[in-house]
Motif scaffolding. Structure first.
Motif, PDB file in Angstrom:
ATOM      1  N   TYR A 176     -10.283  -0.209  39.453  1.00 19.71           N
ATOM      2  CA  TYR A 176      -9.779  -1.410  40.103  1.00 19.71           C
ATOM      3  C   TYR A 176     -10.883  -2.070  40.914  1.00 19.71           C
ATOM      4  N   GLU A 187      -7.115  -5.614  42.177  1.00 18.34           N
ATOM      5  CA  GLU A 187      -6.688  -5.867  40.800  1.00 18.34           C
ATOM      6  C   GLU A 187      -7.041  -4.686  39.907  1.00 18.34           C
ATOM      7  N   LEU A 188      -6.052  -4.217  39.151  1.00 17.06           N
ATOM      8  CA  LEU A 188      -6.294  -3.148  38.182  1.00 17.06           C
ATOM      9  C   LEU A 188      -7.135  -3.706  37.031  1.00 17.06           C
TER      10      LEU A 188
END
Length: 171
Positions: A80, A68-69
């Motif tokens: 991330y 996930e950024l």
């Protein structure tokens, strides 16, 4: 716990390097450590909250990686998190259930323009390391990774420079 702190030089302009680094669809699967893996995501723009899923089709892998950024500060900073989940369930696996002795990891890439191109500073922290045995495993992995880091950095540089050369050639 800091897992690695490294730096490498990519002989290309800052904005091009950041554009490539922040587009996992574009470069991640070109890295040798991801050969055979599958990357999926939605069509949303590259922004905090965007999620990527990495899976390996081999039967030995009973998990997927959720990436996930967290921060996209173009063209200087990309952060991330990644963690492992089961194949059928998006619930994160604990260090005891997953393939690594940590619950999740965070990677921060900081890019800066320099005379030769772009200097990339990369750090990775791991979280949820509990108990003596888990700390020992992390330290053993850190030692092994430190020895392999130059090769990993060289691969990253080669892949990104080649991708950016191909982009220029396509114009």
């Amino acid at each position: 716990m800091l897992f690695f702190d490294t730096e490498y030089l990519i002989r290309r302009p800052l904005t091009d390097v950041f554009s490539c680094l922040s587009d996992f669809q574009r470069y991640l699967m070109q890295l040798p450590e991801f050969y055979g893996a599958h990357l999926s995501t939605d069509d949303s723009p590259i922004a905090p909250g965007k999620v990527y899923w990495i899976s390996v089709p081999e039967a030995d892998y009973a998990y997927r990686t959720r990436l996930e950024l967290i921060e996209v500060g173009s063209p200087e900073r990309l952060v991330y998190d990644y963690q492992y989940t089961g194949l059928e369930d998006d619930t994160p696996l604990s260090a005891k259930e997953g393939p690594m002795p940590w619950d999740r990891a965070r990677v921060a890439l900081t890019c800066s323009a320099c005379e030769e191109g772009t200097r990339v500073s990369a750090q990775m922290w791991v979280f949820g390391v509990q108990g003596f045995l888990a700390r020992w495993k992390v330290n053993a992995l850190k030692t092994t990774s430190a020895r392999a880091q130059k090769s990993a950095n060289d691969n990253m540089v080669r892949v990104i420079e080649n991708l950016l050369d191909d982009t220029v050639a396509d114009r």
